[in-house]
Design a protein around this motif. Structure first.
Motif, PDB file in Angstrom:
ATOM      1  N   ALA A 317      -2.621 -11.524   2.500  1.00  0.00           N
ATOM      2  CA  ALA A 317      -3.722 -11.466   3.461  1.00  0.00           C
ATOM      3  C   ALA A 317      -3.234 -11.406   4.893  1.00  0.00           C
ATOM      4  CB  ALA A 317      -4.633 -12.679   3.284  1.00  0.00           C
ATOM      5  N   LEU A 318      -1.917 -11.532   5.092  1.00  0.00           N
ATOM      6  CA  LEU A 318      -1.349 -11.555   6.437  1.00  0.00           C
ATOM      7  C   LEU A 318      -0.520 -10.314   6.749  1.00  0.00           C
ATOM      8  CD1 LEU A 318      -0.159 -15.286   6.405  1.00  0.00           C
ATOM      9  CD2 LEU A 318      -2.276 -14.370   7.386  1.00  0.00           C
ATOM     10  N   SER A 319      -0.348  -9.426   5.777  1.00  0.00           N
ATOM     11  CA  SER A 319       0.471  -8.231   5.986  1.00  0.00           C
ATOM     12  C   SER A 319      -0.282  -7.227   6.845  1.00  0.00           C
ATOM     13  CB  SER A 319       0.848  -7.608   4.638  1.00  0.00           C
ATOM     14  OG  SER A 319      -0.321  -7.204   3.941  1.00  0.00           O
ATOM     15  N   HIS A 320       0.433  -6.187   7.254  1.00  0.00           N
ATOM     16  CA  HIS A 320      -0.198  -5.113   8.027  1.00  0.00           C
ATOM     17  C   HIS A 320       0.153  -3.773   7.378  1.00  0.00           C
ATOM     18  CE1 HIS A 320      -2.017  -3.086  11.419  1.00  0.00           C
ATOM     19  NE2 HIS A 320      -0.960  -2.296  11.471  1.00  0.00           N
ATOM     20  N   PRO A 321      -0.861  -3.096   6.797  1.00  0.00           N
ATOM     21  CA  PRO A 321      -2.242  -3.556   6.629  1.00  0.00           C
ATOM     22  C   PRO A 321      -2.320  -4.667   5.578  1.00  0.00           C
ATOM     23  CG  PRO A 321      -1.911  -1.558   5.392  1.00  0.00           C
ATOM     24  CD  PRO A 321      -0.625  -1.786   6.153  1.00  0.00           C
ATOM     25  N   ARG A 322      -3.453  -5.341   5.534  1.00  0.00           N
ATOM     26  CA  ARG A 322      -3.638  -6.384   4.537  1.00  0.00           C
ATOM     27  C   ARG A 322      -3.636  -5.758   3.141  1.00  0.00           C
ATOM     28  NH1 ARG A 322      -8.653  -9.775   5.254  1.00  0.00           N
ATOM     29  NH2 ARG A 322      -9.620  -7.708   5.277  1.00  0.00           N
ATOM     30  N   LEU A 323      -3.039  -6.475   2.207  1.00  0.00           N
ATOM     31  CA  LEU A 323      -2.739  -5.915   0.887  1.00  0.00           C
ATOM     32  C   LEU A 323      -3.873  -6.136  -0.109  1.00  0.00           C
ATOM     33  CD1 LEU A 323      -0.539  -4.604  -0.953  1.00  0.00           C
ATOM     34  CD2 LEU A 323       0.207  -6.938  -1.487  1.00  0.00           C
ATOM     35  N   THR A 324      -4.312  -5.047  -0.725  1.00  0.00           N
ATOM     36  CA  THR A 324      -5.216  -5.152  -1.876  1.00  0.00           C
ATOM     37  C   THR A 324      -4.439  -5.775  -3.036  1.00  0.00           C
ATOM     38  OG1 THR A 324      -6.718  -3.346  -1.333  1.00  0.00           O
ATOM     39  CG2 THR A 324      -6.374  -3.788  -3.666  1.00  0.00           C
ATOM     40  N   THR A 325      -5.068  -6.711  -3.727  1.00  0.00           N
ATOM     41  CA  THR A 325      -4.341  -7.442  -4.762  1.00  0.00           C
ATOM     42  C   THR A 325      -5.306  -7.977  -5.810  1.00  0.00           C
ATOM     43  OG1 THR A 325      -2.728  -9.238  -5.134  1.00  0.00           O
ATOM     44  CG2 THR A 325      -4.462  -9.649  -3.525  1.00  0.00           C
ATOM     45  N   VAL A 326      -4.750  -8.518  -6.865  1.00  0.00           N
ATOM     46  CA  VAL A 326      -5.502  -9.257  -7.871  1.00  0.00           C
ATOM     47  C   VAL A 326      -5.087 -10.712  -7.732  1.00  0.00           C
ATOM     48  CG1 VAL A 326      -5.969  -9.589 -10.317  1.00  0.00           C
ATOM     49  CG2 VAL A 326      -5.577  -7.281  -9.428  1.00  0.00           C
ATOM     50  N   ARG A 327      -6.030 -11.562  -7.364  1.00  0.00           N
ATOM     51  CA  ARG A 327      -5.690 -12.963  -7.117  1.00  0.00           C
ATOM     52  C   ARG A 327      -5.669 -13.760  -8.407  1.00  0.00           C
ATOM     53  NH1 ARG A 327      -6.768 -18.173  -6.201  1.00  0.00           N
ATOM     54  NH2 ARG A 327      -8.796 -18.100  -7.237  1.00  0.00           N
ATOM     55  N   GLN A 328      -4.500 -14.322  -8.674  1.00  0.00           N
ATOM     56  CA  GLN A 328      -4.374 -15.239  -9.802  1.00  0.00           C
ATOM     57  C   GLN A 328      -4.789 -16.648  -9.371  1.00  0.00           C
ATOM     58  OE1 GLN A 328      -1.661 -15.033 -12.977  1.00  0.00           O
ATOM     59  NE2 GLN A 328      -0.155 -13.960 -11.747  1.00  0.00           N
ATOM     60  N   PRO A 329      -5.385 -17.420 -10.244  1.00  0.00           N
ATOM     61  CA  PRO A 329      -5.677 -18.826  -9.937  1.00  0.00           C
ATOM     62  C   PRO A 329      -4.412 -19.643 -10.143  1.00  0.00           C
ATOM     63  CG  PRO A 329      -6.460 -18.311 -12.137  1.00  0.00           C
ATOM     64  CD  PRO A 329      -5.890 -17.029 -11.577  1.00  0.00           C
ATOM     65  N   MET A 330      -3.455 -19.514  -9.228  1.00  0.00           N
ATOM     66  CA  MET A 330      -2.117 -20.049  -9.449  1.00  0.00           C
ATOM     67  C   MET A 330      -2.106 -21.567  -9.588  1.00  0.00           C
ATOM     68  SD  MET A 330      -0.080 -17.484  -6.858  1.00  0.00           S
ATOM     69  CE  MET A 330      -1.441 -17.374  -5.680  1.00  0.00           C
ATOM     70  N   GLU A 360      -9.461 -12.360  -9.834  1.00  0.00           N
ATOM     71  CA  GLU A 360     -10.324 -11.771  -8.813  1.00  0.00           C
ATOM     72  C   GLU A 360      -9.619 -10.571  -8.184  1.00  0.00           C
ATOM     73  OE1 GLU A 360     -11.174 -14.746  -5.935  1.00  0.00           O
ATOM     74  OE2 GLU A 360     -12.312 -16.010  -7.317  1.00  0.00           O
ATOM     75  N   ILE A 361     -10.272  -9.423  -8.184  1.00  0.00           N
ATOM     76  CA  ILE A 361      -9.733  -8.239  -7.515  1.00  0.00           C
ATOM     77  C   ILE A 361     -10.183  -8.287  -6.058  1.00  0.00           C
ATOM     78  CG2 ILE A 361      -9.737  -5.724  -7.419  1.00  0.00           C
ATOM     79  CD1 ILE A 361     -10.226  -5.722 -10.433  1.00  0.00           C
ATOM     80  N   THR A 362      -9.229  -8.319  -5.142  1.00  0.00           N
ATOM     81  CA  THR A 362      -9.526  -8.418  -3.716  1.00  0.00           C
ATOM     82  C   THR A 362      -9.145  -7.103  -3.041  1.00  0.00           C
ATOM     83  OG1 THR A 362      -9.039 -10.796  -3.758  1.00  0.00           O
ATOM     84  CG2 THR A 362      -9.120  -9.727  -1.599  1.00  0.00           C
ATOM     85  N   LEU A 363     -10.156  -6.355  -2.603  1.00  0.00           N
ATOM     86  CA  LEU A 363      -9.922  -5.048  -1.964  1.00  0.00           C
ATOM     87  C   LEU A 363      -9.718  -5.229  -0.465  1.00  0.00           C
ATOM     88  CD1 LEU A 363     -12.667  -2.965  -3.832  1.00  0.00           C
ATOM     89  CD2 LEU A 363     -10.243  -3.226  -4.420  1.00  0.00           C
ATOM     90  N   ARG A 364      -8.598  -4.687   0.031  1.00  0.00           N
ATOM     91  CA  ARG A 364      -8.302  -4.750   1.461  1.00  0.00           C
ATOM     92  C   ARG A 364      -7.841  -3.378   1.959  1.00  0.00           C
ATOM     93  NH1 ARG A 364      -5.193  -9.816   0.083  1.00  0.00           N
ATOM     94  NH2 ARG A 364      -6.618 -11.576   0.396  1.00  0.00           N
ATOM     95  N   GLU A 365      -7.420  -3.319   3.216  1.00  0.00           N
ATOM     96  CA  GLU A 365      -7.170  -2.052   3.882  1.00  0.00           C
ATOM     97  C   GLU A 365      -6.075  -1.198   3.224  1.00  0.00           C
ATOM     98  OE1 GLU A 365      -7.131  -4.996   5.457  1.00  0.00           O
ATOM     99  OE2 GLU A 365      -9.053  -4.922   6.542  1.00  0.00           O
TER     100      GLU A 365
END
Length: 371
Positions: A317-330, A360-365
């Motif tokens: 969530a802090l990269s440039h651009p912010r990274l689309t990812t699948v969030r694991q409940p770590m 959770e699929i988190t769509l970012r830039e």
């Protein structure tokens, strides 16, 4: 040194039986507040510490559970540290970080495996809530798995990362203590398993990437060949390609080892052979490494290619651009593994448990191409 106080000393000072002292320390809510406070005051005044070894002999338990990970970091490359000489050193050092100023990223250190860090946090939290101590073992340069075998003799149960312990070793350990396997599906074994919906989430993410790239096949940045999570994510990707009528022979596949550095190397390989329209990575660390390399080479994301990761670490969530990812409940994975192990300790003869947590699929830039 003064003689250590005993439970008898606490009972005598509080004016109660040793059974009451034990009950206060183990189940304080089951004791009347007045009595409980008197016992705890005596414990504090005497500096009494319960004997874990004595309690373990009586209960046939140690009060300790184990968590075993493979050694992903390059420990042998860590600099020598002489703590006895630290006091003589200068109190601070000024460093000009030229690499950061130039927009590049140095090689990561031992803290790079952020997924395991979060799982560990969850496991420790749940162990504490359950009244257990968590012992952590890391198998670095441990071909005969002596680390995990040594742990097995010191704990009441063991959580292991899938494929971190050979099947024959795990079978022998499971004869002695309960074993919970973290990540990876059951393979005809009799262990309890805690995992996530890797395949389904990667399939859906690949569908979304195909929509953004006009149905053109993305490249795939795979993890280690022996990783169950990596295999499930590749399966999810493959399912999406088959659904779209894309032959896997037409897919460019590069492989890393789940580290950021391997992601940079993979991106450099892709740039040397022609950029795809999209790159889907089996984890966030490799995807972030690829972003490092693309940025250094002047490749624009998402304008020139899309990039996605998997895990949902904070850095995504802090990269440039912010990274689309699948969030694991770590953290939840670590907690769930300990809860399942606790259940097995209390109910040793029940059928194996299979727990699968949602993602959770988190769509970012990084994967959203602008119109």
């Amino acid at each position: 040194m003064a003689k250590a106080p005993t439970v008898y000393d606490v009972a005598d000072r509080a004016g109660v039986s040793i059974a009451t002292v034990s009950r206060v320390l183990r189940m304080p809510d089951a004791v009347r507040p007045v009595t409980r406070d008197r016992v705890l005051d005596a414990v504090t005044a005497l500096g009494y510490v319960p004997s874990g070894s004595a309690r373990g002999l009586a209960e046939r338990r140690t009060g300790v559970i184990g968590l075993y990970f493979p050694g992903f970091d390059a420990a042998e490359e860590a600099p020598t540290l002489d703590v006895l000489s630290v006091g003589a050193a200068h109190p601070f050092t000024i460093i000009h970080d030229e690499a950061a100023a130039e927009g590049t990223t140095p090689e990561e250190g031992p803290g790079s495996m952020l997924f395991l860090d979060e799982v560990l946090r969850g496991a420790e939290l749940e162990a504490w809530k359950q009244g257990f101590v968590l012992m952590v073992g890391v198998g670095r340069n441990d071909p005969d798995r002596s680390t995990v075998r040594d742990m097995a003799g010191r704990v009441d149960g063991l959580v292991v990362l899938a494929s971190s312990v050979p099947d024959d070793v795990l079978e022998r350990l499971a004869v002695r203590i309960p074993v919970v396997v973290l990540s990876g599906p059951p393979r005809g074994d009799s262990y309890d398993h805690v995992t996530v919906s890797n395949t389904e989430a990667m399939t859906e993410l690949a569908r979304l990437v195909l929509e953004q790239s006009g149905g053109r096949a993305p490249a795939f940045l795979a993890g280690p060949a022996d990783s169950p999570d990596g295999a499930q994510r590749w399966q999810g990707f493959s399912d999406a390609m088959a659904e779209a009528g894309i032959a896997l022979d037409d897919v460019v596949v590069v492989r890393g080892d789940f580290t950021r550095a391997s992601g940079r190397r993979a991106a450099e390989e892709l740039m040397a052979n022609g950029l795809p329209l999209a790159l889907m990575s089996a984890n966030d660390q490799m995807a972030l490494g690829a972003l490092d390399a693309f940025r250094a080479a002047g490749v624009r994301v998402p304008e020139d290619l899309l990039v996605t990761g998997f895990d949902g670490i904070d850095a995504a969530a802090l990269s440039h651009p912010r990274l689309t990812t699948v969030r694991q409940p770590m953290i939840e994975l670590g907690r769930a593994a300990v809860q399942v192990l606790m259940n097995r300790l209390e109910h040793p003869d029940t059928d194996p448990i299979f727990v699968r947590l949602p993602l959770e699929i988190t769509l970012r830039e990084s994967s959203l191409r602008r119109p």
